[in-house]
Design a protein around this motif. Structure first.
Motif, mmCIF file in Angstrom:
data_model
loop_
_atom_site.group_PDB
_atom_site.id
_atom_site.type_symbol
_atom_site.label_atom_id
_atom_site.label_comp_id
_atom_site.label_asym_id
_atom_site.label_seq_id
_atom_site.Cartn_x
_atom_site.Cartn_y
_atom_site.Cartn_z
ATOM 1 N N ASN A 178 -42.007 -54.310 -66.948
ATOM 2 C CA ASN A 178 -40.709 -53.899 -67.500
ATOM 3 C C ASN A 178 -40.188 -52.644 -66.803
ATOM 4 N N LEU A 179 -41.085 -51.738 -66.428
ATOM 5 C CA LEU A 179 -40.661 -50.529 -65.723
ATOM 6 C C LEU A 179 -40.119 -50.881 -64.341
ATOM 7 N N GLU A 180 -40.802 -51.777 -63.636
ATOM 8 C CA GLU A 180 -40.316 -52.208 -62.317
ATOM 9 C C GLU A 180 -38.949 -52.879 -62.437
ATOM 10 N N HIS A 181 -38.776 -53.664 -63.467
ATOM 11 C CA HIS A 181 -37.494 -54.329 -63.677
ATOM 12 C C HIS A 181 -36.395 -53.305 -63.964
ATOM 13 N N ALA A 182 -36.725 -52.303 -64.801
ATOM 14 C CA ALA A 182 -35.729 -51.297 -65.163
ATOM 15 C C ALA A 182 -35.335 -50.446 -63.959
ATOM 16 N N LEU A 183 -36.321 -50.113 -63.135
ATOM 17 C CA LEU A 183 -36.051 -49.257 -61.964
ATOM 18 C C LEU A 183 -35.581 -50.049 -60.744
ATOM 19 N N LYS A 184 -35.791 -51.379 -60.790
ATOM 20 C CA LYS A 184 -35.472 -52.241 -59.641
ATOM 21 C C LYS A 184 -36.253 -51.808 -58.407
#
Length: 301
Positions: free
Chosen positions: A38-44
């Protein structure tokens, strides 16, 4: 992006594996993986490369790691401080106190109070009652302990304790043979008076005048503790509050005075300021300690 995601990222960076991170955080491995995803998705940004069951941080993850570490450490400190506050072990309290209480009563109380709240920080400000009330009104003092009520719409002022004045004389003085000292016994005695603006001094003068006694006022001082020091040097006798006299126990003859001359402790606080939990406990326990002193359970004066 939320704190749990950052916390999981930091744990993986430290442990090197999801398993290690889950042990550090005491959460299930799937939860760690979900937070990272989810963090990778949020930060792209891709933060880790999966290789043989391990997570290898990318260059971007390395750049983020130091900043995230500061955030996680900061949140840990905040949580620890919050725990201390709720356990009343932390906080800051500024106490204004009139001199008679500052010499022995408040220090004796704070010995136990500070021991129960080892992380609390307290500033003690001895001053005259009107000044304490002024600083309380200006929110420069959290709680004030004063001698007489002050009328000010910015503060509250509550009577919390009443005691009686005592006579002090040198150890070898004739007063040592008496149980109670009255106005007539002050005739022809060198008298050490308190300052003319002191409420106790005004009550003393009135009692002596009512008894038809004219005293030889050789010394005058605004502080009862100084009056006691002068008495100890054999320069006269005096009538003071029992709080100041307590510091001279064993060095002076201390006897009750009749007629009864009351002396008071008022507690004042700013009317609009919200009291901290530490302040509320201080106020409650100080009142209780004064009553326990009266019943003999503790010794403040």
């Amino acid at each position: 992006m939320n704190y749990k995601q950052l916390e999981a990222f930091r744990a993986v960076m430290e442990a090197g594996t999801v398993t290690g991170a889950s042990e550090l955080l005491h959460i299930a491995q799937p939860s760690v993986s979900a937070h990272i995803s989810n963090l990778e998705h949020a930060l792209k940004i891709q933060l880790f490369i999966r290789r043989a069951g391990r997570l290898v941080p990318t260059a971007e993850a390395m750049l983020l790691n130091e900043e995230v570490g500061q955030i996680v450490k900061g949140m840990t400190r905040i949580r620890r401080l919050a725990d201390d506050i709720t356990q009343l072990e932390a906080g800051r309290l500024t106490i204004g106190v009139y001199p008679a209480l500052a010499s022995i009563v408040l220090p004796r109380f704070l010995k136990d109070f500070a021991g129960r709240h080892p992380k609390a920080r307290m500033s003690i400000f001895p001053s005259a009652s009107p000044r304490i009330a002024e600083l309380t009104a200006g929110r420069q003092i959290d709680v004030g302990l004063i001698q007489a009520p002050v009328v000010d719409i910015a503060i509250t002022c509550d009577l919390i304790f009443e005691a009686e004045c005592v006579c002090v004389a040198p150890l070898d003085h004739a007063f040592a043979n008496e149980e109670i000292i009255g106005p007539l016994q002050f005739a022809e005695q060198a008298f050490i008076a308190l300052g003319r603006d002191d409420r106790t001094r005004q009550d003393i003068d009135r009692a002596l005048v009512d008894a038809g006694i004219s005293i030889d006022c050789r010394f005058e001082t605004p502080f009862a503790d100084t009056a006691c020091a002068l008495v100890a040097q054999g320069l006269g006798v005096s009538i003071v509050d029992p709080f100041s006299a307590a510091r001279w126990e064993g060095q002076l003859t201390i006897r009750p005075f009749a007629p009864r001359l009351p002396c008071h402790i008022y507690m004042t606080r700013n009317r609009t300021q919200v009291s901290s939990m530490l302040q509320q406990v201080f106020e409650r326990e100080f009142r209780t300690a004064l009553e326990d002193n009266r019943s003999g359970n503790v010794r403040l004066f």
